[in-house]
Motif scaffolding. Structure first.
Motif, mmCIF file in Angstrom:
data_model
loop_
_atom_site.group_PDB
_atom_site.id
_atom_site.type_symbol
_atom_site.label_atom_id
_atom_site.label_comp_id
_atom_site.label_asym_id
_atom_site.label_seq_id
_atom_site.Cartn_x
_atom_site.Cartn_y
_atom_site.Cartn_z
ATOM 1 N N UNK A 221 36.522 -7.526 -52.644
ATOM 2 C CA UNK A 221 35.280 -7.060 -52.028
ATOM 3 C C UNK A 221 34.273 -6.579 -53.058
ATOM 4 N N UNK A 222 34.696 -5.665 -53.944
ATOM 5 C CA UNK A 222 33.729 -5.084 -54.877
ATOM 6 C C UNK A 222 33.516 -5.943 -56.109
ATOM 7 N N UNK A 223 34.483 -6.794 -56.442
ATOM 8 C CA UNK A 223 34.306 -7.659 -57.593
ATOM 9 C C UNK A 223 34.632 -7.002 -58.921
ATOM 10 N N UNK B 12 34.775 -12.491 -52.480
ATOM 11 C CA UNK B 12 34.689 -12.599 -51.027
ATOM 12 C C UNK B 12 33.554 -13.530 -50.610
ATOM 13 N N UNK B 13 32.443 -13.436 -51.311
ATOM 14 C CA UNK B 13 31.301 -14.301 -51.021
ATOM 15 C C UNK B 13 31.685 -15.765 -51.280
ATOM 16 N N UNK B 14 32.475 -15.983 -52.331
ATOM 17 C CA UNK B 14 32.928 -17.342 -52.635
ATOM 18 C C UNK B 14 33.780 -17.915 -51.521
ATOM 19 N N UNK B 15 34.640 -17.087 -50.936
ATOM 20 C CA UNK B 15 35.464 -17.544 -49.815
ATOM 21 C C UNK B 15 34.601 -17.903 -48.613
ATOM 22 N N UNK B 16 33.556 -17.107 -48.381
ATOM 23 C CA UNK B 16 32.653 -17.379 -47.262
ATOM 24 C C UNK B 16 31.932 -18.708 -47.455
ATOM 25 N N UNK C 80 35.258 -16.384 -42.135
ATOM 26 C CA UNK C 80 34.084 -16.412 -41.264
ATOM 27 C C UNK C 80 33.650 -14.989 -40.959
ATOM 28 N N UNK C 81 32.354 -14.744 -41.045
ATOM 29 C CA UNK C 81 31.823 -13.420 -40.732
ATOM 30 C C UNK C 81 32.042 -13.091 -39.265
ATOM 31 N N UNK C 82 32.268 -11.807 -38.996
ATOM 32 C CA UNK C 82 32.364 -11.349 -37.622
ATOM 33 C C UNK C 82 30.998 -11.503 -36.971
ATOM 34 N N UNK C 83 30.960 -11.850 -35.678
ATOM 35 C CA UNK C 83 29.655 -12.049 -35.041
ATOM 36 C C UNK C 83 28.938 -10.713 -34.866
ATOM 37 N N UNK C 84 27.606 -10.778 -34.795
ATOM 38 C CA UNK C 84 26.772 -9.569 -34.799
ATOM 39 C C UNK C 84 27.058 -8.665 -33.606
ATOM 40 N N UNK C 85 27.298 -9.257 -32.448
ATOM 41 C CA UNK C 85 27.547 -8.453 -31.254
ATOM 42 C C UNK C 85 28.810 -7.615 -31.408
ATOM 43 N N UNK C 86 29.887 -8.222 -31.926
ATOM 44 C CA UNK C 86 31.128 -7.484 -32.128
ATOM 45 C C UNK C 86 30.943 -6.402 -33.188
ATOM 46 N N UNK C 87 30.194 -6.710 -34.244
ATOM 47 C CA UNK C 87 29.943 -5.729 -35.287
ATOM 48 C C UNK C 87 29.222 -4.505 -34.722
ATOM 49 N N UNK C 88 28.243 -4.723 -33.850
ATOM 50 C CA UNK C 88 27.526 -3.615 -33.226
ATOM 51 C C UNK C 88 28.444 -2.808 -32.311
ATOM 52 N N UNK C 89 29.330 -3.490 -31.594
ATOM 53 C CA UNK C 89 30.278 -2.786 -30.722
ATOM 54 C C UNK C 89 31.229 -1.931 -31.557
ATOM 55 N N UNK C 90 31.644 -2.454 -32.711
ATOM 56 C CA UNK C 90 32.517 -1.687 -33.596
ATOM 57 C C UNK C 90 31.798 -0.446 -34.111
#
Length: 381
Positions: free
Chosen positions: A26-28, A201-205, A211-221
């Motif tokens: 994550x931090x590199x 992590x960016x390279x894996x993406x 795959x990034x978590x969708x925005x709606x789920x992120x807001x719910x979290x």
């Protein structure tokens, strides 16, 4: 060199120690097992203190930006001896924080050191997600570390959490929050997983492996985080930070050092990649450790410097103070900037996304979710 004594009782000192015991996806940061390099770095930090023409009185000291616990006890003692006995005047009640990996915590590790606050990157209590981050520690070791710190008399512990992992569910996140609360830390910081360019992590993406978590789920979290921590008696005093209230309206456990960043307080940054801020100037050192050490050893401060004009200073206040529950102190702005701010804020105030009260302008609960947009619209560009 002419030395300027800065009469600023609230100044902070930040020491960047960009060593990591493992290569975090994550931090590199990269691991370094070169013990001579660590000693050379500690020596350079001490020399930078004496080279800098600023000697404010310190109210906070923060060792972080990597893993300071990778330095030996002798090296840490060397740094603190230089700070307290050779360069700075330190407030008797100074908040002294050190970032640590949970698996680096051991009995007596702060013996003889002034550290009174520890910030640990737990990140998650799922061993599977910790392996995904390439973190060395296990969930169990976080529990053990907290217990060890308590036994050693550390009464101010902060835990970092992360949400939005690939395939993480809302129930997974609830479990992490509950585990953190069971440890009863004085402070909790929580951040959504970010895919920073240049990190593994960016390279894996980009390679389609995660795959990034969708925005709606992120807001719910995020909403779940606020609801559960405030219900458990924590003050949500900054977008990503929560402090235990212990029956107080305003928590006594707010991070005093980080609050200096959000409330326009000057601070000195030491080390490779460290930034310093003096209200009208800011400067930053090169990220390269060896370049930093070589320059300091040659008696040269390697930083680049930026002058801060009135518009930039105003924009800095908007993007920092507005992150906090206190918001922007309108009396800290000159009349023209105060008028500009309130004019730009009108629509957000009408929609209930900003609140003006007691001489401050702050985000509402709903406004936090679009804070970046609001800040952008309030800036003087």
């Amino acid at each position: 060199m002419n030395r300027t004594i800065v009469n600023q009782p609230d100044a902070g000192l930040y020491i960047h120690v960009p060593f990591c015991a493992s290569r975090c996806i994550y931090c590199g940061f990269y691991s370094t097992t070169q013990l001579p390099l660590r000693q050379a770095y500690a020596d350079a930090l001490c020399r930078e203190m004496t080279l800098l023409p600023y000697q404010p009185r310190l109210a906070t000291i923060y060792l972080g930006g990597g893993t300071p616990s990778q330095l030996s006890h002798d090296q840490l003692a060397q740094l603190f001896d230089h700070i307290y006995n050779k360069v700075y005047e330190v407030s008797p009640d100074a908040e002294v924080t050190m970032e640590c990996n949970p698996d680096d915590i051991r009995p007596g590790m702060f013996s003889g050191l002034p550290v009174n606050r520890v910030s640990m990157g737990a990140q998650t209590f799922s061993d599977e997600r910790l392996r995904f981050l390439h973190r060395r520690h296990s969930a169990k070791e976080v529990d053990q570390a907290v217990d060890c710190l308590r036994r050693d008399g550390i009464g101010n512990i902060s835990i970092d959490l992360m949400f939005g992992f690939p395939d993480e569910t809302l129930d997974d996140w609830r479990s992490d929050i509950q585990h953190a609360l069971a440890l009863q830390p004085e402070h909790i910081s929580a951040y959504g997983l970010m895919y920073e360019e240049g990190t593994p992590l960016y390279g894996l993406l980009k390679a389609g492996k995660v795959k990034e978590v969708d925005e709606e789920l992120s807001l719910r979290m995020y909403d779940e985080l606020i609801d559960r921590l405030t219900a458990a008696g924590y003050e949500h005093y900054e977008i990503s930070n929560f402090a235990r209230k212990d029956g107080n309206q305003r928590s006594p456990w707010r991070s005093r050092h980080n609050s200096s960043y959000w409330h326009d307080t000057p601070y000195i940054g030491l080390g490779a990649g460290a930034h310093s801020y003096y209200r009208r100037t800011r400067h930053w050192n090169p990220n390269d450790i060896r370049r930093y050490i070589d320059s300091i050893n040659n008696g040269k401060l390697p930083y680049e410097e930026e002058l801060i004009d009135d518009d930039t200073h105003y924009d800095d206040i908007v993007t920092t103070a507005l992150r906090t529950s206190d918001g922007i102190d309108l009396s800290s702005l000159t009349a023209p900037y105060r008028q500009y701010l309130m004019t730009c804020a009108k629509d957000y105030l009408r929609r209930g996304l900003l609140i003006a009260a007691d001489g401050h302008l702050k985000l509402s609960r709903q406004g936090i979710n679009i804070s970046n947009t609001i800040m952008s619209d309030l800036m003087h560009v």
